[in-house]
Write an enzyme that holds these catalytic residues in place. Structure first.
Site, PDB file in Angstrom:
ATOM      1  N   HIS A 164      16.126  26.196  35.345  1.00  0.00           N
ATOM      2  CA  HIS A 164      17.224  27.024  35.865  1.00  0.00           C
ATOM      3  C   HIS A 164      17.828  26.421  37.115  1.00  0.00           C
ATOM      4  CE1 HIS A 164      14.790  28.692  39.198  1.00  0.00           C
ATOM      5  NE2 HIS A 164      13.788  28.793  38.336  1.00  0.00           N
ATOM      6  N   CYS A 180       8.469  26.896  37.461  1.00  0.00           N
ATOM      7  CA  CYS A 180       9.734  26.630  36.784  1.00  0.00           C
ATOM      8  C   CYS A 180      10.329  25.304  37.245  1.00  0.00           C
ATOM      9  CB  CYS A 180      10.721  27.764  37.037  1.00  0.00           C
ATOM     10  SG  CYS A 180      10.281  29.315  36.204  1.00  0.00           S
TER      11      CYS A 180
END
Length: 204
Positions: A164, A180
């Site tokens: 992301h 992440c």
């Protein structure tokens, strides 16, 4: 998760690709309009250094075109292209305690996604509980998921790991996240426009 030999092969390819951006063409930023242009005018910017800009590089791998390979050690994400090429992006990855490696597929994609703090994050940072209770933080310049999110699935289940954007671009090239893969928002937008649901993802 792939065999150890598969990861070794990918690792060797990364070792060869890690330094070959010298003389490689830097790719232009995607054209922005609508909400992207509005929000991107407000997101933080940072000089990430030449190494972490977006390049088209030589990249030898057995992964098919359209696959994503993440080199957590050197902080690069490669989108495999035909003819021995890849688009290389600089990323931030998980801290050692929260790092994740393995194989997954892109099971979902969202533009300016809503962020809901996951359970393990709430346990570490209880002050985020009101955000979770409110149904999360809407997408926008202040959202930690940034401009785009790719949701990683393994065996049909959400791994809860994402690729992301970020509202902290100054941390690209570092090990800072809860597992992440973070990208500059402009790079997340660029990657989103090139990737399809079901794409293979290898994180080593």
């Amino acid at each position: 998760m792939d065999s150890r030999h598969g990861f070794v092969a990918v690792g060797l390819a990364l070792a060869l690709a890690g330094c070959n951006a010298v003389g490689a063409p830097r790719l232009p930023d995607p054209q922005l309009s609508g909400r992207d242009a509005q929000f991107m005018a407000l997101v933080p910017t940072a000089d990430v250094g030449a190494a972490y800009e977006r390049y088209l590089v030589d990249f030898k791998t057995s992964e098919p075109p359209g696959s994503i390979v993440v080199d957590t050690k050197n902080k690069f994400l490669y989108l495999v292209e035909p003819n021995g090429k890849a688009v290389r992006y600089g990323v931030a990855t998980g801290q050692e305690a929260y790092g994740w490696t393995g194989r997954a597929v892109v099971g979902g994609m969202q533009e300016w996604p809503r962020w809901i703090p996951p359970k393990d994050m709430l346990e570490r940072w209880p002050h985020l509980q009101p955000t979770a209770d409110a149904g999360g933080l809407p997408g926008g310049p202040d959202n930690p998921l940034g401009a785009r999110a790719l949701y990683l699935f393994e065996n049909g289940k959400d791994t809860l790991y994402r690729i992301h954007g970020t509202n902290e671009p100054e941390k690209i090239g570092q090990s800072v996240s809860s597992g992440c893969i973070r990208m500059r928002d402009i790079d997340a937008i660029d990657l989103y426009g090139r990737v399809k649901i079901g794409a293979n993802v290898v994180v080593i």
